[in-house]
Scaffold this active site. Structure first.
Site, PDB file in Angstrom:
ATOM      1  N   GLU A  24       0.843  -1.189   0.000  1.00 30.08           N
ATOM      2  CA  GLU A  24       0.000   0.000   0.000  1.00 30.08           C
ATOM      3  C   GLU A  24       0.883   1.245   0.000  1.00 30.08           C
ATOM      4  O   GLU A  24       1.880   1.293   0.706  1.00 30.08           O
ATOM      5  CB  GLU A  24      -0.893   0.043   1.250  1.00 30.08           C
ATOM      6  CG  GLU A  24      -1.976  -1.015   1.265  1.00 30.08           C
ATOM      7  CD  GLU A  24      -3.035  -0.763   2.357  1.00 30.08           C
ATOM      8  OE1 GLU A  24      -3.011   0.306   2.995  1.00 30.08           O
ATOM      9  OE2 GLU A  24      -3.873  -1.651   2.554  1.00 30.08           O
ATOM     10  N   HIS A  78      -4.227   6.680   0.452  1.00 31.77           N
ATOM     11  CA  HIS A  78      -3.537   5.398   0.434  1.00 31.77           C
ATOM     12  C   HIS A  78      -4.182   4.527  -0.634  1.00 31.77           C
ATOM     13  O   HIS A  78      -5.188   4.900  -1.237  1.00 31.77           O
ATOM     14  CB  HIS A  78      -3.523   4.735   1.815  1.00 31.77           C
ATOM     15  CG  HIS A  78      -4.827   4.170   2.279  1.00 31.77           C
ATOM     16  ND1 HIS A  78      -5.852   4.951   2.761  1.00 31.77           N
ATOM     17  CD2 HIS A  78      -5.285   2.896   2.348  1.00 31.77           C
ATOM     18  CE1 HIS A  78      -6.867   4.176   3.109  1.00 31.77           C
ATOM     19  NE2 HIS A  78      -6.553   2.916   2.865  1.00 31.77           N
ATOM     20  N   HIS A  80      -5.392   0.548  -2.142  1.00 35.75           N
ATOM     21  CA  HIS A  80      -5.800  -0.837  -1.895  1.00 35.75           C
ATOM     22  C   HIS A  80      -5.370  -1.622  -3.133  1.00 35.75           C
ATOM     23  O   HIS A  80      -6.113  -1.661  -4.120  1.00 35.75           O
ATOM     24  CB  HIS A  80      -7.313  -0.933  -1.700  1.00 35.75           C
ATOM     25  CG  HIS A  80      -7.791  -0.405  -0.380  1.00 35.75           C
ATOM     26  ND1 HIS A  80      -9.118  -0.276  -0.063  1.00 35.75           N
ATOM     27  CD2 HIS A  80      -7.101   0.010   0.710  1.00 35.75           C
ATOM     28  CE1 HIS A  80      -9.242   0.201   1.172  1.00 35.75           C
ATOM     29  NE2 HIS A  80      -8.021   0.401   1.654  1.00 35.75           N
ATOM     30  N   ASP A  91      -8.848   0.042   8.316  1.00 35.45           N
ATOM     31  CA  ASP A  91      -8.676   1.497   8.144  1.00 35.45           C
ATOM     32  C   ASP A  91      -9.396   2.252   9.250  1.00 35.45           C
ATOM     33  O   ASP A  91      -8.867   3.193   9.833  1.00 35.45           O
ATOM     34  CB  ASP A  91      -9.253   1.963   6.795  1.00 35.45           C
ATOM     35  CG  ASP A  91      -8.385   1.582   5.614  1.00 35.45           C
ATOM     36  OD1 ASP A  91      -7.187   1.325   5.804  1.00 35.45           O
ATOM     37  OD2 ASP A  91      -8.928   1.551   4.496  1.00 35.45           O
TER      38      ASP A  91
HETATM   39 ZN   LIG Z   1      -7.287   1.092   3.365  1.00 37.90          ZN
END
Ligand SMILES: [Zn+2]
Length: 139
Positions: A24, A78, A80, A91
């Site tokens: 990530e 961020h 995925h 999260d």
């Molecule tokens: Zn996430």
């Protein structure tokens, strides 16, 4: 309230997500209320590829740089790498900055990756409308 993101900022986020996949990526969103102008990549302190933890040192540096440019840190992003652009349970459980805006890039290697914006709090999230647009004062 809906937000706009500059095409260049969106391209930066997607490029960062592709670069570090299958891990990530994470970073901060720089702009002004209602508008994301740029993305600043930050280090990911998590050694788990399925987690992100924004390096606070990079966060602070981005904050100072954006204030010098008359802007502010307006949120975080961020990726995925293998799932949809919706907040995961992790999260919401591990939120470093509650009640902030989080942009998520889902499956960054798709031709047109899914990019969505959420206001996240511990235990829940609300999607925020996001459109890709240039601002009038951009030269
Ligand atoms: Zn996430």
């Amino acid at each position: 309230v809906s937000w706009r993101i500059r095409p260049s900022a969106l391209a930066e986020v997607v490029a960062h997500a592709r670069q570090v996949a299958p891990a990530e990526c994470c970073g901060v969103l720089v702009g002004r209320p209602g508008q994301i102008v740029a993305a600043a990549p930050t280090g990911n302190l998590s050694d788990d590829p399925n987690r992100f933890l924004i390096d606070p040192k990079d966060h602070l540096a981005a904050l100072h740089a954006s204030r010098r440019a008359g802007l502010d840190v307006v949120g975080f992003y961020h990726s995925h790498p293998r799932s949809a652009a919706v907040p995961s349970e992790r999260d919401l459980a591990e939120l470093s900055y509650p009640d902030c805006l989080y942009l998520i890039v889902g499956r960054p290697h798709d031709a047109a990756p899914e990019v969505r914006l959420f206001r996240m709090e511990r235990g829940g999230s609300t999607e925020v409308a996001l459109s890709v647009a240039r601002d009038a004062d951009q030269s």
